[in-house]
Structure formats: structure tokens, C-alpha cells
Write a protein that holds these residues in place. Structure first.
Motif, mmCIF file in Angstrom:
data_model
loop_
_atom_site.group_PDB
_atom_site.id
_atom_site.type_symbol
_atom_site.label_atom_id
_atom_site.label_comp_id
_atom_site.label_asym_id
_atom_site.label_seq_id
_atom_site.Cartn_x
_atom_site.Cartn_y
_atom_site.Cartn_z
ATOM 1 N N UNK A 137 0.800 -1.221 0.000
ATOM 2 C CA UNK A 137 0.000 0.000 0.000
ATOM 3 C C UNK A 137 0.832 1.270 0.000
ATOM 4 N N UNK A 138 0.306 2.307 0.641
ATOM 5 C CA UNK A 138 0.995 3.601 0.705
ATOM 6 C C UNK A 138 1.961 3.648 1.889
ATOM 7 N N UNK A 139 3.181 4.159 1.704
ATOM 8 C CA UNK A 139 4.116 4.321 2.826
ATOM 9 C C UNK A 139 3.635 5.404 3.787
ATOM 10 N N UNK A 140 4.145 5.410 5.016
ATOM 11 C CA UNK A 140 3.852 6.513 5.943
ATOM 12 C C UNK A 140 4.318 7.834 5.343
ATOM 13 N N UNK A 141 3.726 8.920 5.812
ATOM 14 C CA UNK A 141 4.028 10.224 5.206
ATOM 15 C C UNK A 141 5.296 10.862 5.738
ATOM 16 N N UNK A 142 5.625 10.663 7.018
ATOM 17 C CA UNK A 142 6.813 11.314 7.566
ATOM 18 C C UNK A 142 8.055 10.493 7.255
ATOM 19 N N UNK A 143 9.180 11.171 7.139
ATOM 20 C CA UNK A 143 10.417 10.502 6.732
ATOM 21 C C UNK A 143 10.862 9.455 7.747
ATOM 22 N N UNK A 144 10.800 9.773 9.032
ATOM 23 C CA UNK A 144 11.254 8.829 10.055
ATOM 24 C C UNK A 144 10.380 7.590 10.082
ATOM 25 N N UNK A 145 9.061 7.775 9.998
ATOM 26 C CA UNK A 145 8.162 6.633 9.990
ATOM 27 C C UNK A 145 8.332 5.808 8.723
ATOM 28 N N UNK A 146 8.563 6.496 7.606
ATOM 29 C CA UNK A 146 8.729 5.803 6.330
ATOM 30 C C UNK A 146 9.999 4.947 6.336
ATOM 31 N N UNK A 147 11.083 5.478 6.889
ATOM 32 C CA UNK A 147 12.324 4.703 6.943
ATOM 33 C C UNK A 147 12.198 3.496 7.864
ATOM 34 N N UNK A 171 10.999 11.817 -2.341
ATOM 35 C CA UNK A 171 11.468 11.514 -0.995
ATOM 36 C C UNK A 171 11.404 10.033 -0.687
ATOM 37 N N UNK A 172 10.350 9.373 -1.138
ATOM 38 C CA UNK A 172 10.218 7.934 -0.894
ATOM 39 C C UNK A 172 11.290 7.161 -1.635
ATOM 40 N N UNK A 173 11.590 7.557 -2.870
ATOM 41 C CA UNK A 173 12.650 6.885 -3.629
ATOM 42 C C UNK A 173 14.004 7.042 -2.937
ATOM 43 N N UNK A 174 14.283 8.230 -2.421
ATOM 44 C CA UNK A 174 15.558 8.435 -1.721
ATOM 45 C C UNK A 174 15.616 7.587 -0.449
ATOM 46 N N UNK A 175 14.514 7.509 0.267
ATOM 47 C CA UNK A 175 14.477 6.675 1.467
ATOM 48 C C UNK A 175 14.634 5.192 1.122
ATOM 49 N N UNK A 176 14.083 4.781 0.000
ATOM 50 C CA UNK A 176 14.248 3.394 -0.443
ATOM 51 C C UNK A 176 15.719 3.083 -0.681
ATOM 52 N N UNK A 177 16.414 4.016 -1.353
ATOM 53 C CA UNK A 177 17.835 3.806 -1.625
ATOM 54 C C UNK A 177 18.669 3.756 -0.365
ATOM 55 N N UNK A 178 18.387 4.651 0.574
ATOM 56 C CA UNK A 178 19.182 4.722 1.798
ATOM 57 C C UNK A 178 18.853 3.584 2.762
ATOM 58 N N UNK A 179 17.619 3.077 2.709
ATOM 59 C CA UNK A 179 17.212 2.025 3.634
ATOM 60 C C UNK A 179 17.497 0.627 3.092
#
Length: 295
Positions: A137-147, A171-179
Motif C-alpha cells: 500500500x501507501x508508505x507513511x508520510x513522515x520521513x522517520x516513519x517511512x524509513x 522523498x520515498x525513492x531516496x528513502x528506499x535507496x538509503x534504507x
């Protein structure tokens, strides 16, 4: 005589191309007593296109609790109801779960009317493994929760499928790469079944740069597919991360060495830090043993 109870039809509708509307869906929508729609305006346009007239009731996230009892009562009284979302298959990141679950608990008949689904549509043409996949589904909206959320999915070996809005996709794509690291293949599917349908393939950071530079690619409905963790690559990845960390830790403080190693290898900082502590303890034990032999 006992009044026969109605049937709840879960009806899939097109995700863009109206030619994907099935004959069965058209028949059901034209024959039911009531249509429960996520967006009545959207559904009215769909019905008008196919020349269907029907009684609509709004059923969405904000009125689900208050509307479900009414719909269940209608079913108990023998009326047939069709449940539809804005597009695609209801309950797939759309309202309807509580209604279907309650209908099942009451012994009411629930009938699926299959059709389009953005997640399955994207998976079928992405070129990523489809023998095992996980829709999240949809990821969480905040960066910390999404990571944190992505970190929990890091060990999944099947293809990950998620939805995201154009406003948050970079932002989600960048978090995917970093996580999850930059070694996994990603596919971004946009405007599925529509005129400007697009499939983009690359690493998380490469796709983030592409979308950052091209605002058009951030328009419309977005499906992100992520290659699952490669079991065969796990050992070599860990070995490479350990090799890099060993070299850096010889001349840098552990925290700094971990940060650089994480950026170079895509490994998680927490895992590298634990590894660094283990290496430090191992060196300490070796030094103590050497001093004892010298003595």
C-alpha cells in the motif's frame, strides 16, 4: 416465507482505460439495488459512460463506520449492493474491508467481480520476479516513519509493490535507496492503461534524480515495484561491508567509519556499528593474547 438476504458484490472498475470494464461488471452495476461508491461523482461519470442508471450512496474512509450498518441492514432485507472504489479493485488501498468482514461474519454472501488492479497490472509488465510478491500500500508520510517502515520490509525476498503520490515520490525513492541499498532494481509505473503510461527502471537514486528533473513524471497515479532481497548476494554483501569497515576503522573513529561504510555499501548503519564493535572486541582479545605470549 423467509426473506432471502441480498448479495454484496465487490466490483472492480477500470484504472484508466474504460475499455477494461468487463461485461460482468456492467451487468452487476445495472442490476443491483444500490451502489456503494468511494466517490459518487467519479462513479456517476463511469455509469453515465456505459448508460447505467443506479442509486448511489457514498461509502468512504470518513463515513465507513456510520454507513456500514445501513448497508448491512439493506443486505439483510434482501437488497443487492455493489461496492466500488474510484478505480481498480475495492479494498486494495481503498475502503471496504470493514463492510466485507462484517458481511462475512453475518453469513451474508459476498461475491467478487474481478477486473483491473494497478498493483497486478504493474507487476505483470515490470520485468521483476512475480512468483512471490508483497503489496504494502501507501508508505507513511513522515520521513522517520517511512524509513522505519521500509526497514521492516528489508528482509522480504519477494517483489515489493507500493503506491505513492507525486508529491512524495522523490522523498520515498531516496528513502528506499538509503534504507534498502542501491543494488536493487526498481520499476516505477505511471498512468497505467492511460495514454501517457510510462515504465521507468533503475536504482532508487537514479529514479529520484529522473523524477526531480522531470515534473511530468511525477503526475498521475504511481506504482513502485522493488526487487526483493537477493539471498545469494547476502553473504557477499556482508563480506564487502565488513571489508570496507575494517579498512576505514583503522584510521577513523568507529561512528565516522560506519557512516562512510554505509554510504559506500548500502548496508544499514546499526548492523555496521554492531559489526564494528565486534571487530574492536576481537582486536582487543588478540592484543591481550599477544601480550600474554610476549610475557
Amino acid at each position: 416465507m423467509h426473506q432471502p438476504r441480498g448479495i454484496l458484490y465487490v466490483v472492480a472498475t477500470p484504472i484508466g482505460n474504460l475499455g477494461d470494464m468487463t461485461d460482468r461488471a456492467r451487468k452487476v452495476l445495472s442490476e443491483v439495488d444500490l451502489i456503494a461508491a468511494e466517490d459518487t461523482r467519479q462513479t456517476l461519470r463511469l455509469l453515465a459512460h456505459f448508460g447505467i442508471s443506479g442509486k448511489l450512496v457514498a461509502y468512504h474512509d470518513y463515513n465507513e463506520t456510520s454507513t456500514a450498518p445501513r448497508l448491512l441492514a439493506e443486505l439483510e432485507e434482501g437488497r443487492n449492493i455493489a461496492l466500488v472504489s474510484d478505480a481498480g479493485t475495492p479494498l486494495i488501498s481503498d475502503p471496504g474491508f470493514s463492510l466485507v468482514a462484517a458481511a462475512r461474519e453475518r453469513g451474508l454472501t459476498v461475491v467478487p467481480v474481478p477486473g483491473a488492479s494497478a498493483a497486478i497490472c504493474a507487476l505483470s509488465a515490470a520485468g521483476l520476479p512475480s512468483d512471490r510478491f508483497l503489496f504494502v500500500g501507501f508508505p507513511p508520510r513522515t520521513r522517520s516513519q517511512r524509513r522505519s517502515w521500509l526497514g521492516e520490509l528489508a528482509g522480504e525476498r519477494g517483489t515489493l509493490i507500493l503506491y505513492e503520490s507525486g508529491k512524495r515520490i522523490v522523498g520515498t525513492l531516496r528513502d528506499l535507496g538509503e534504507t534498502l541499498g542501491e543494488t536493487r532494481r526498481l520499476v516505477l509505473a505511471r498512468e497505467l492503461t492511460k495514454h501517457f503510461e510510462t515504465f521507468l527502471t533503475g536504482t532508487a537514486s537514479a529514479l529520484a534524480r529522473r523524477l526531480e528533473d522531470d515534473a511530468e513524471q511525477r503526475l498521475g497515479e504511481l506504482v513502485v515495484l522493488v526487487e526483493g532481497r537477493d539471498e545469494d548476494a547476502d553473504d557477499s554483501d556482508r563480506a564487502e561491508a565488513e571489508r570496507v569497515l575494517r579498512i576505514l576503522a583503522e584510521t577513523l573513529p568507529l561512528a565516522r567509519a560506519v557512516a562512510i561504510a554505509a554510504r559506500l555499501t548500502g548496508a544499514k548503519k546499526n548492523a555496521l556499528y554492531r559489526l564494528g564493535l565486534d571487530l574492536a572486541l576481537g582486536r582487543g582479545a588478540e592484543d591481550a593474547s599477544a601480550e600474554g605470549e610476549d610475557g
